[in-house]
Design a protein around this motif. Structure first.
Motif, PDB file in Angstrom:
ATOM      1  N   ASN A 278      93.684  41.313  79.021  1.00 28.92           N
ATOM      2  CA  ASN A 278      94.118  41.440  79.773  1.00 28.92           C
ATOM      3  C   ASN A 278      92.654  42.851  80.799  1.00 28.92           C
ATOM      4  O   ASN A 278      92.131  42.498  82.227  1.00 28.92           O
ATOM      5  N   TYR A 279      92.678  43.438  80.095  1.00 27.09           N
ATOM      6  CA  TYR A 279      91.888  44.937  80.511  1.00 27.09           C
ATOM      7  C   TYR A 279      90.656  44.644  80.492  1.00 27.09           C
ATOM      8  O   TYR A 279      89.865  44.189  79.380  1.00 27.09           O
ATOM      9  N   TYR A 280      89.891  45.867  81.094  1.00 28.69           N
ATOM     10  CA  TYR A 280      88.474  45.896  81.266  1.00 28.69           C
ATOM     11  C   TYR A 280      88.099  47.317  80.757  1.00 28.69           C
ATOM     12  O   TYR A 280      89.043  48.070  80.511  1.00 28.69           O
TER      13      TYR A 280
ATOM     14  N   THR B 167      80.858  46.603  83.016  1.00 26.52           N
ATOM     15  CA  THR B 167      82.512  46.734  82.447  1.00 26.52           C
ATOM     16  C   THR B 167      81.853  45.099  81.334  1.00 26.52           C
ATOM     17  O   THR B 167      81.137  43.873  81.987  1.00 26.52           O
TER      18      THR B 167
ATOM     19  N   LYS C 231      85.928  42.428  80.204  1.00 21.44           N
ATOM     20  CA  LYS C 231      86.811  42.347  79.777  1.00 21.44           C
ATOM     21  C   LYS C 231      87.107  41.846  78.402  1.00 21.44           C
ATOM     22  O   LYS C 231      86.236  41.051  77.128  1.00 21.44           O
ATOM     23  N   TRP C 232      87.753  42.433  78.087  1.00 22.30           N
ATOM     24  CA  TRP C 232      88.141  42.920  76.216  1.00 22.30           C
ATOM     25  C   TRP C 232      88.310  41.851  75.997  1.00 22.30           C
ATOM     26  O   TRP C 232      88.186  41.045  74.680  1.00 22.30           O
ATOM     27  N   SER C 233      89.773  40.300  76.084  1.00 21.39           N
ATOM     28  CA  SER C 233      89.445  39.015  75.814  1.00 21.39           C
ATOM     29  C   SER C 233      87.970  38.522  75.524  1.00 21.39           C
ATOM     30  O   SER C 233      87.692  37.905  75.058  1.00 21.39           O
TER      31      SER C 233
ATOM     32  N   ASN D 138      83.608  38.308  79.528  1.00 21.34           N
ATOM     33  CA  ASN D 138      82.516  38.451  81.015  1.00 21.34           C
ATOM     34  C   ASN D 138      82.064  40.316  80.834  1.00 21.34           C
ATOM     35  O   ASN D 138      83.377  41.221  81.051  1.00 21.34           O
TER      36      ASN D 138
ATOM     37  N   ASN E  34      91.165  46.643  85.719  1.00 20.49           N
ATOM     38  CA  ASN E  34      90.398  46.514  87.024  1.00 20.49           C
ATOM     39  C   ASN E  34      89.082  46.285  86.694  1.00 20.49           C
ATOM     40  O   ASN E  34      88.355  47.176  85.944  1.00 20.49           O
ATOM     41  N   PRO E  35      88.150  45.523  86.665  1.00 19.37           N
ATOM     42  CA  PRO E  35      86.758  45.341  86.076  1.00 19.37           C
ATOM     43  C   PRO E  35      85.762  46.413  86.686  1.00 19.37           C
ATOM     44  O   PRO E  35      85.205  47.382  86.226  1.00 19.37           O
TER      45      PRO E  35
END
Length: 119
Positions: free
Chosen positions: A31-33, A50, A52-54, A57, A101-102
């Motif tokens: 869930n990390y950015y 930025t 999103k790792w998963s 986005n 957070n992003p």
């Protein structure tokens, strides 16, 4: 703990391209950015892009939109920043960061890699 190591910086002429890499090791959080920031001499650190790792986005700052592209390779634990149409204003130290957070509040930071764009 998350360790981040940037590479790929250097000297390039205006109009040229560079690709920065960020090697991610240690514990990773789906869930990390992952983000790129930069800091020009005498200026505050500035958000660049930025992802999103998963889910993958992405979001980029207006100053780099259309020129810079952030991407990641989950299998290789790598994050990239493809920088095209570089200008002198893009000069600075580029940092890779990770956090929940992003755009701000990143918990982990790399040591940075210097990008210098000559006119």
């Amino acid at each position: 703990q998350v360790q981040l190591v940037e590479s790929g910086g250097g000297l390039v002429q205006a109009g040229g391209s560079l690709r920065l890499s960020c090697a991610v090791s240690g514990r990773t959080f789906s869930n990390y950015y992952m983000a790129w920031f930069r800091q020009a001499p005498g200026k505050e650190r500035q958000f660049v892009a930025t992802i999103k790792w998963s889910a993958g986005n992405t979001y980029s700052a207006g100053s780099v939109k259309g020129r810079f592209t952030i991407s990641r390779d989950n299998a290789k634990n790598m994050v990239y920043l493809q920088m095209n149409s570089l200008s002198v204003e893009d000069t600075g130290v580029y940092y890779c960061a990770a956090g929940p957070n992003p755009i701000d509040g990143h918990t982990f930071w790399g040591q940075g890699t210097q990008v210098t764009v000559s006119s």
